[in-house]
Design a protein around this motif. Structure first.
Motif, mmCIF file in Angstrom:
data_model
loop_
_atom_site.group_PDB
_atom_site.id
_atom_site.type_symbol
_atom_site.label_atom_id
_atom_site.label_comp_id
_atom_site.label_asym_id
_atom_site.label_seq_id
_atom_site.Cartn_x
_atom_site.Cartn_y
_atom_site.Cartn_z
ATOM 1 N N GLU A 10 -23.014 17.463 -36.286
ATOM 2 C CA GLU A 10 -21.818 17.828 -35.516
ATOM 3 C C GLU A 10 -20.569 17.145 -36.074
ATOM 4 O O GLU A 10 -19.483 17.712 -36.082
ATOM 5 C CB GLU A 10 -22.000 17.360 -34.068
ATOM 6 C CG GLU A 10 -22.067 18.477 -33.074
ATOM 7 C CD GLU A 10 -22.380 17.973 -31.673
ATOM 8 O OE1 GLU A 10 -21.495 17.407 -31.020
ATOM 9 O OE2 GLU A 10 -23.537 18.151 -31.224
ATOM 10 N N GLN A 21 -17.181 25.328 -33.584
ATOM 11 C CA GLN A 21 -17.983 25.724 -32.412
ATOM 12 C C GLN A 21 -18.683 24.505 -31.826
ATOM 13 O O GLN A 21 -19.898 24.493 -31.609
ATOM 14 C CB GLN A 21 -18.999 26.798 -32.802
ATOM 15 C CG GLN A 21 -18.301 28.052 -33.281
ATOM 16 C CD GLN A 21 -19.278 29.150 -33.656
ATOM 17 O OE1 GLN A 21 -20.315 28.895 -34.261
ATOM 18 N NE2 GLN A 21 -18.959 30.373 -33.295
ATOM 19 N N PRO A 69 -20.424 22.025 -29.740
ATOM 20 C CA PRO A 69 -21.195 22.288 -28.520
ATOM 21 C C PRO A 69 -20.791 21.405 -27.345
ATOM 22 O O PRO A 69 -21.143 21.697 -26.208
ATOM 23 C CB PRO A 69 -22.640 22.009 -28.937
ATOM 24 C CG PRO A 69 -22.563 21.207 -30.183
ATOM 25 C CD PRO A 69 -21.239 21.491 -30.827
#
Ligand code: HEM
Length: 178
Positions: free
Chosen positions: A47, A30, A32
């Protein structure tokens, strides 16, 4: 963490695996930013960890091995992106001695928001160097991969080991006869 690290990582995934693999791990984690990073932007290091975990799950390759391989790849890329740090360097131990004072200190001037580890060194014997990696981020495996990249770059014959934790580790390089 600087965007340059993310763009190098996503490029490596595309080259070594495939565009589809990259798309899959961006979805699975997911991401961003949908894989778009600007070189001087600053992003959460979590991340990158999420991308590595997703790549590990997809490929079955242990996450540490992936991060290490990324470190080796990064060293070769640093040589292309920042040739000034490699010019006139013919001794790997001297090069490694300078990570903190000669290289990362300049990186900090170029990119004031760079988040860099502390890397101390010591040579308990002339053919042995120990690098002490300490960071607020758990990237000891990246340091190990970068050090392995140095061995390849300098065409050295070296044994390399690491002990400690992901945020505080000692990397030992021992020159051995070929
Ligand atoms: C010319 C060589 C090098 C250059 C230009 C360079 C530059 C950089 C840059 C731009 C970053 C990203 C900072 C951020 O994301 O905010 C970084 C991070 C890092 N560097 Fe270097 N570096 C070099 C060599 C090395 C070597 C040889 C090692 C270890 C043996 C090392 C260890 C690390 C680690 C582990 C990080 C990740 C951040 C952390 O762990 O806290 N670097 N470096």
């Amino acid at each position: 963490m600087l965007g340059i690290v993310f763009s190098e990582f996503t490029q490596m995934v595309e080259d070594k695996f495939s565009m589809d693999t990259l798309d899959d791990i961006l979805d699975a984690s997911q991401n961003p930013h949908d894989g778009s990073y600007t070189a001087v932007g600053v992003y959460e290091h979590k991340e990158l960890i999420d991308l590595v975990v997703a790549l590990s799950e997809k490929t079955g390759v242990p996450a540490d091995d992936l991060v290490q391989a990324f470190g080796e790849h990064m060293l070769a890329r640093f040589n292309e992106l920042y040739p000034m740090f490699f010019q006139d360097q013919d001794d790997m131990f001297k090069f490694l001695e300078g990570i903190e004072k000669r290289i990362h200190s300049e990186v900090r001037k170029l990119y004031p928001s760079a988040e860099l580890p502390m890397i101390d060194w010591e040579c308990p014997e002339p053919n042995i160097m120990q690098l002490h990696y300490k960071s607020g981020r758990p990237f000891a495996a990246l340091a190990l991969g970068l050090a392995k990249g140095c061995i390849a770059h300098f065409n050295e014959s070296c044994e390399i080991t690491m002990e400690g934790s992901p945020t505080d580790a000692i990397i030992t390089l021992k020159r051995v006869p070929r």
